[in-house]
Design a protein around this motif. Structure first.
Motif, PDB file in Angstrom:
ATOM      1  N   LYS A 189       7.384  10.155   1.574  1.00  0.00           N
ATOM      2  CA  LYS A 189       7.177   8.825   1.766  1.00  0.00           C
ATOM      3  C   LYS A 189       7.897   9.216   2.710  1.00  0.00           C
ATOM      4  O   LYS A 189       7.913   8.371   4.003  1.00  0.00           O
ATOM      5  N   ALA A 190       8.844   9.335   2.935  1.00  0.00           N
ATOM      6  CA  ALA A 190       9.972   9.556   3.719  1.00  0.00           C
ATOM      7  C   ALA A 190       9.444  10.633   5.060  1.00  0.00           C
ATOM      8  O   ALA A 190       9.894  10.663   6.145  1.00  0.00           O
ATOM      9  N   GLU A 191       9.017  11.467   4.238  1.00  0.00           N
ATOM     10  CA  GLU A 191       8.644  12.338   5.266  1.00  0.00           C
ATOM     11  C   GLU A 191       6.973  12.833   6.022  1.00  0.00           C
ATOM     12  O   GLU A 191       6.592  13.802   7.074  1.00  0.00           O
ATOM     13  N   ALA A 192       5.731  12.169   5.751  1.00  0.00           N
ATOM     14  CA  ALA A 192       4.711  12.982   5.934  1.00  0.00           C
ATOM     15  C   ALA A 192       3.893  12.422   7.037  1.00  0.00           C
ATOM     16  O   ALA A 192       4.044  11.306   7.266  1.00  0.00           O
ATOM     17  N   GLU A 204      -2.319   2.309 -13.736  1.00  0.00           N
ATOM     18  CA  GLU A 204      -0.907   2.676 -12.770  1.00  0.00           C
ATOM     19  C   GLU A 204      -2.218   2.571 -11.221  1.00  0.00           C
ATOM     20  O   GLU A 204      -0.955   2.560 -10.511  1.00  0.00           O
ATOM     21  N   THR A 205      -2.193   3.305 -11.753  1.00  0.00           N
ATOM     22  CA  THR A 205      -3.193   3.405  -9.570  1.00  0.00           C
ATOM     23  C   THR A 205      -3.914   2.588  -9.130  1.00  0.00           C
ATOM     24  O   THR A 205      -4.035   2.427  -8.074  1.00  0.00           O
ATOM     25  N   ARG A 206      -4.148   1.407  -9.997  1.00  0.00           N
ATOM     26  CA  ARG A 206      -5.057   0.897  -9.100  1.00  0.00           C
ATOM     27  C   ARG A 206      -4.331  -0.148  -8.324  1.00  0.00           C
ATOM     28  O   ARG A 206      -3.388  -0.618  -8.354  1.00  0.00           O
ATOM     29  N   ASP A 207      -4.443  -0.485  -6.829  1.00  0.00           N
ATOM     30  CA  ASP A 207      -3.965  -1.440  -5.897  1.00  0.00           C
ATOM     31  C   ASP A 207      -2.888  -0.131  -6.176  1.00  0.00           C
ATOM     32  O   ASP A 207      -2.249  -1.550  -5.261  1.00  0.00           O
ATOM     33  N   PHE A 208      -2.518   0.483  -6.413  1.00  0.00           N
ATOM     34  CA  PHE A 208      -0.479   1.221  -5.919  1.00  0.00           C
ATOM     35  C   PHE A 208      -1.023   1.126  -4.504  1.00  0.00           C
ATOM     36  O   PHE A 208       0.242   0.371  -4.619  1.00  0.00           O
ATOM     37  N   PHE A 209      -1.353   1.113  -3.346  1.00  0.00           N
ATOM     38  CA  PHE A 209      -0.456   1.246  -1.807  1.00  0.00           C
ATOM     39  C   PHE A 209      -1.480   0.124  -1.355  1.00  0.00           C
ATOM     40  O   PHE A 209      -2.147  -0.496  -0.896  1.00  0.00           O
ATOM     41  N   THR A 210       0.349  -0.866  -1.869  1.00  0.00           N
ATOM     42  CA  THR A 210      -0.257  -2.094  -1.540  1.00  0.00           C
ATOM     43  C   THR A 210       0.464  -1.768  -0.004  1.00  0.00           C
ATOM     44  O   THR A 210       0.477  -1.352   0.391  1.00  0.00           O
ATOM     45  N   LEU A 211       0.716  -3.103   0.813  1.00  0.00           N
ATOM     46  CA  LEU A 211       1.386  -3.366   1.897  1.00  0.00           C
ATOM     47  C   LEU A 211       2.535  -2.926   1.650  1.00  0.00           C
ATOM     48  O   LEU A 211       3.672  -1.908   2.753  1.00  0.00           O
ATOM     49  N   LYS A 212       3.556  -3.712   0.700  1.00  0.00           N
ATOM     50  CA  LYS A 212       4.560  -3.434   0.015  1.00  0.00           C
ATOM     51  C   LYS A 212       5.112  -1.919   0.295  1.00  0.00           C
ATOM     52  O   LYS A 212       6.388  -1.204   1.093  1.00  0.00           O
ATOM     53  N   GLU A 213       4.039  -0.842  -0.355  1.00  0.00           N
ATOM     54  CA  GLU A 213       4.352   0.710  -0.470  1.00  0.00           C
ATOM     55  C   GLU A 213       4.126   1.227   0.764  1.00  0.00           C
ATOM     56  O   GLU A 213       5.019   2.370   0.958  1.00  0.00           O
ATOM     57  N   LEU A 214       3.353   0.776   1.748  1.00  0.00           N
ATOM     58  CA  LEU A 214       3.536   1.727   2.946  1.00  0.00           C
ATOM     59  C   LEU A 214       3.770   1.187   4.040  1.00  0.00           C
ATOM     60  O   LEU A 214       4.343   2.076   4.956  1.00  0.00           O
ATOM     61  N   SER A 216       7.461   1.073   2.970  1.00  0.00           N
ATOM     62  CA  SER A 216       8.442   2.062   2.771  1.00  0.00           C
ATOM     63  C   SER A 216       7.846   3.231   3.116  1.00  0.00           C
ATOM     64  O   SER A 216       9.306   4.053   2.820  1.00  0.00           O
ATOM     65  N   PHE A 217       7.317   3.622   3.481  1.00  0.00           N
ATOM     66  CA  PHE A 217       6.514   5.108   4.629  1.00  0.00           C
ATOM     67  C   PHE A 217       8.075   5.438   5.700  1.00  0.00           C
ATOM     68  O   PHE A 217       8.174   4.440   6.232  1.00  0.00           O
TER      69      PHE A 217
END
Length: 310
Positions: A189-192, A204-214, A216-217
């Motif tokens: 997340k820090a470098e991609a 576990e992966t359903r809706d894993f990529f929430t706006l909050k998760e994104l 944090s990149f």
């Protein structure tokens, strides 16, 4: 064994199974109700995604010894009940991993170089070089989320592009190579600059990529999703694109792939997404090539023969 094939398959699989001594019924147009009526007569099922392999169906499959999934995803199969019944499961991720990897790389290059936009404009007599200036893949840091068959194959295809590859897999260890760094999710997340998703659909992966998760990149990035659409919603994609968190997206899968069954909210969000020039769509075909169609057969038959050899 008596084997029922319930989905469209390359017909070579029938001959291969018959050669191995099995009795094969090929019924790609069979309905779920007919499957429920007939499944008790069969030792094996070969499927794509026509109907869920849920408890209702499996309870009627009293003689079932195996299910062969012609593809990679297992989210429509009741794995716990299969394990309880000791029904074997074979899937063919190795059969379409190369197709998925090539599709992901090709779509990313198309996005970086505005190929679809430029093609459309030139056909209309618009010659806009500056408006179609592209990005180079060389020098970018590519994050891979999930390093199974698909993630590993994608990394292999990137080897000649001069990129730095960071891979994260919660359930795998010690997979680093000279070209691939095995890292924690926080480092990805820090470098991609680019993130490619290669995980199955699970709770576990359903809706894993929430706006909050994104959020944090560490920097804006491009997203590739050839895995399962349900890991990120239309609304989240739009919000992240609006805010510049995402620079663009390659989407072979959608949170809902049945347009006629969109909710009003999904319809509105999809229309907004579809209007964007920095988003490329394809209809869940990344693993669907003429070559993979045959490779999947070979992988499944090999696994069935190995598991039930005399």
């Amino acid at each position: 064994m008596k084997i029922l094939i319930i989905d469209e398959m390359h017909l070579g699989i029938v001959a291969m199974l018959q050669k191995a001594g099995h009795q094969v019924t090929y019924s790609p147009k069979i309905t779920r109700s007919d499957i429920l009526d007939q499944v008790s007569d069969f030792d094996g099922l070969i499927i794509r995604s026509k109907t869920p392999m849920d408890r209702e169906l499996l309870e009627k499959a009293v003689n079932l010894k195996f299910i062969g999934r012609a593809g990679a995803g297992l989210d429509q199969i009741d794995l716990d009940y299969m394990a309880e019944r000791e029904i074997k499961l074979f899937h063919a991720a190795k059969g379409n991993r190369d197709a998925v990897a090539e599709h992901a790389v090709g779509s990313l290059l198309s996005l970086f170089n505005n190929v679809i936009k430029a093609d459309s404009e030139v056909r209309k007599g618009i010659w806009d070089r500056e408006g179609n200036r592209g990005h180079e893949l060389m020098g970018k840091t590519v994050g891979i989320f999930g390093y199974g068959n698909m993630g590993k194959s994608f990394a292999k295809r990137l080897a000649g592009f001069g990129v730095r590859i960071l891979a994260y897999d919660k359930y795998k260890l010690d997979f680093a190579t000279d070209q691939v760094q095995e890292v924690m999710w926080e480092k990805v997340k820090a470098e991609a600059d680019i993130l490619s998703i290669h995980v199955p659909l699970t709770p576990e992966t359903r809706d894993f990529f929430t706006l909050k998760e994104l959020e944090s990149f560490g920097k804006p990035f491009w997203l590739i999703n050839t895995a399962r659409g349900e890991v990120i919603s239309f609304a989240t994609l739009n919000a992240a694109l609006d805010r510049g968190i995402l620079r663009g997206a390659v989407l072979d899968v959608l949170e809902n792939e049945k347009f006629q069954k969109f909710s009003p909210g999904q319809k509105a969000e999809f229309e907004k997404l579809a209007a964007r020039e920095n988003v490329i769509f394809s209809p869940h075909v990344a693993g669907w090539t003429f070559e993979s169609y045959e490779k999947i057969n070979k992988v499944l038959v090999k696994k069935i023969k190995k598991a039930f050899k005399d």
